[in-house]
Design a protein around this motif. Structure first.
Motif, mmCIF file in Angstrom:
data_model
loop_
_atom_site.group_PDB
_atom_site.id
_atom_site.type_symbol
_atom_site.label_atom_id
_atom_site.label_comp_id
_atom_site.label_asym_id
_atom_site.label_seq_id
_atom_site.Cartn_x
_atom_site.Cartn_y
_atom_site.Cartn_z
ATOM 1 N N HIS A 13 5.341 3.347 6.507
ATOM 2 C CA HIS A 13 6.489 2.672 7.100
ATOM 3 C C HIS A 13 6.940 3.413 8.352
ATOM 4 C CE1 HIS A 13 8.149 5.806 4.497
ATOM 5 N NE2 HIS A 13 9.222 5.804 5.263
ATOM 6 N N ALA A 31 21.297 -6.779 7.390
ATOM 7 C CA ALA A 31 19.837 -6.821 7.296
ATOM 8 C C ALA A 31 19.310 -8.217 6.952
ATOM 9 C CB ALA A 31 19.340 -5.803 6.276
ATOM 10 N N TRP A 36 15.451 -9.109 7.277
ATOM 11 C CA TRP A 36 14.999 -7.936 6.534
ATOM 12 C C TRP A 36 15.462 -8.019 5.089
ATOM 13 C CZ3 TRP A 36 11.787 -4.424 8.777
ATOM 14 C CH2 TRP A 36 11.671 -4.468 10.164
ATOM 15 N N SER A 37 14.601 -7.652 4.161
ATOM 16 C CA SER A 37 14.936 -7.570 2.739
ATOM 17 C C SER A 37 15.035 -6.104 2.355
ATOM 18 C CB SER A 37 13.844 -8.228 1.892
ATOM 19 O OG SER A 37 13.721 -9.577 2.218
ATOM 20 N N GLU A 38 16.055 -5.787 1.595
ATOM 21 C CA GLU A 38 16.238 -4.390 1.187
ATOM 22 C C GLU A 38 15.275 -4.033 0.062
ATOM 23 O OE1 GLU A 38 19.744 -1.276 -0.149
ATOM 24 O OE2 GLU A 38 20.250 -3.373 0.186
ATOM 25 N N VAL A 57 13.989 -1.115 4.203
ATOM 26 C CA VAL A 57 13.934 -2.565 4.383
ATOM 27 C C VAL A 57 12.520 -2.993 4.749
ATOM 28 C CG1 VAL A 57 16.371 -2.874 5.010
ATOM 29 C CG2 VAL A 57 14.705 -2.335 6.788
ATOM 30 N N GLU A 58 12.253 -4.302 4.550
ATOM 31 C CA GLU A 58 10.952 -4.868 4.877
ATOM 32 C C GLU A 58 11.169 -6.274 5.416
ATOM 33 O OE1 GLU A 58 6.769 -4.962 2.566
ATOM 34 O OE2 GLU A 58 8.411 -5.913 1.492
ATOM 35 N N ASN A 59 10.354 -6.671 6.415
ATOM 36 C CA ASN A 59 10.467 -8.031 6.937
ATOM 37 C C ASN A 59 9.360 -8.910 6.351
ATOM 38 O OD1 ASN A 59 8.141 -7.498 8.445
ATOM 39 N ND2 ASN A 59 9.234 -7.221 10.363
ATOM 40 N N SER A 63 6.264 -5.473 7.460
ATOM 41 C CA SER A 63 6.597 -4.205 8.114
ATOM 42 C C SER A 63 7.768 -3.565 7.390
ATOM 43 C CB SER A 63 6.977 -4.436 9.575
ATOM 44 O OG SER A 63 5.891 -4.942 10.293
#
Length: 70
Positions: A13, A31, A36-38, A57-59, A63
Motif C-alpha cells: 500500500h 472517505a 474510499w472504503s475503510e 482505506v482502499e478504493n 489501491s
C-alpha cells in the motif's frame, strides 16, 4: 516433511502522513463520499498497533492507502 506454510499474502500500500488526529478523523469522515472504503474499521485509529495512529482505506480499483499521524 511437508511445508506448513501454504499461503503467504503480502499487502502492499501507499503511505501518506497528516499532522494530527483531527485531520485524520476528518479524512475518515469524508472517505466514503470520495470513493474510499475503510479497512480494519473496528480497530481505528490503532489498526497497525496500539502506538500507531493510522487510517487504512482502499478504493474500487484496489489501491490501498495508509494515512498516519506523523
Amino acid at each position: 516433511m511437508s511445508n506448513p506454510v501454504h499461503h503467504i499474502e503480502l499487502w502492499t500500500h501507499d503511505l501518506a502522513e497528516v499532522e494530527d488526529r483531527p485531520t485524520l478523523d476528518a479524512l475518515r469522515a469524508g472517505a466514503a463520499e470520495n470513493g474510499w472504503s475503510e479497512l480494519i474499521a473496528d480497530a481505528y485509529p490503532h489498526a497497525g498497533s496500539p502506538g500507531h495512529t493510522a487510517l487504512f482505506v482502499e478504493n474500487v480499483q484496489g489501491s490501498a492507502l495508509e494515512i498516519v499521524v506523523a
